[in-house]
Scaffold this active site. Structure first.
Site, short mmCIF file in Angstrom:
data_model
loop_
_atom_site.label_atom_id
_atom_site.label_comp_id
_atom_site.label_asym_id
_atom_site.label_seq_id
_atom_site.Cartn_x
_atom_site.Cartn_y
_atom_site.Cartn_z
NE ARG A 156 -3.50 0.39 2.59
CZ ARG A 156 -3.90 0.87 3.77
NH1 ARG A 156 -3.73 0.16 4.88
NH2 ARG A 156 -4.45 2.06 3.86
CG ASN A 196 -14.75 9.77 -0.03
OD1 ASN A 196 -14.67 9.30 -1.16
ND2 ASN A 196 -15.38 9.15 0.95
CG HIS A 206 -20.10 7.62 2.88
ND1 HIS A 206 -19.50 6.42 2.61
CD2 HIS A 206 -21.10 7.36 3.77
CE1 HIS A 206 -20.09 5.46 3.31
NE2 HIS A 206 -21.07 6.01 4.01
CG ASP A 218 -16.81 5.94 4.94
OD1 ASP A 218 -16.35 6.38 3.88
OD2 ASP A 218 -17.34 4.81 5.04
CD GLU A 253 -23.12 9.80 -4.22
OE1 GLU A 253 -22.14 9.70 -4.98
OE2 GLU A 253 -23.61 8.81 -3.63
#
Length: 218
Positions: free
Chosen positions: A69, A111, A113, A149, A178
């Site tokens: 990662r 981001n 969600h 989140d 969104e």
């Protein structure tokens, strides 16, 4: 109206890029405070790359396969810095970013969600919303933190949950929200009207309209 100074944005995707299209459409206006300068995917076949190419936007694929990662994130970080990127928008990017990457880009990653955070974090959101019998759900654009989140909320849009909703019909209604709220949140961030203060985002001259709930100033 005179053109505004625009922040260079990279949109990170793994799939078809539905929110990407909404951001591209918003950024087509010369008065929008951000330009989509790069669309980056970890999946070479991601449909959003074709959307970007069709709009004349630079694309890049960085595969995560066979990489730790940290190494994967370091490759992305180098690519973004090499292109002078100011802000990052995650739009269906199905990789968890490492804490080191998020820290290096503190307050510069957004981001979206599909719930009214902090409620219903994680996956299978719409199934859980229906199962719990809540009457309103929605979507949230937030500033990314290392925890999944989590992070200061820039903007939210509320969506009613109907008695005959399925996860699919509810998902479609939330996705439409969104498409409205993500371009708004990016504009607020890129223009400097949205500022992180402690654990909150304070928005200058915020308003609530058409089901979109933007954090009030102060």
């Amino acid at each position: 109206m005179a053109e505004v100074a625009r922040k260079k944005v990279a949109v990170l995707i793994s799939g078809r890029g539905s929110n990407l299209q909404a951001l591209i459409d918003a950024a087509a206006s010369p008065t929008y405070p951000a330009e989509i300068a790069l669309v980056l995917s970890n999946i070479a076949e991601a449909g959003g790359l074709d959307i970007a190419r069709g709009a004349g936007i630079a694309t890049l694929t960085v595969s995560h396969k066979g990489k730790a990662r940290e190494a994967f994130d370091a490759e992305i970080d180098a690519a973004l810095r090499d292109r002078g990127i100011d802000l990052i928008c995650l739009a269906g990017f199905m990789r968890l970013l490492t804490p080191g990457f998020v820290t290096a880009w503190t307050d510069r990653i957004l981001n979206v969600h599909p719930s009214l955070l902090p409620a219903f974090k994680g996956l299978r959101v719409h199934e859980r919303v229906i199962a719990d019998g809540v009457r309103f759900t929605g979507c949230t654009v937030h500033v990314v933190r290392p925890e999944m989140d989590a992070g200061p909320i820039v903007a939210q849009a509320a969506v009613p949950v109907l008695d005959d909703d399925t996860p699919e019909t509810l998902a479609a209604r939330v996705l439409a929200a969104e498409h409205r709220v993500y371009p708004l949140a990016l504009a607020l961030t890129a223009s400097g009207r949205a500022q992180v203060v402690g654990d909150r985002v304070v928005v200058e001259g915020a308003v609530a309209a058409q089901g979109m709930l933007v954090n009030p100033a102060g």
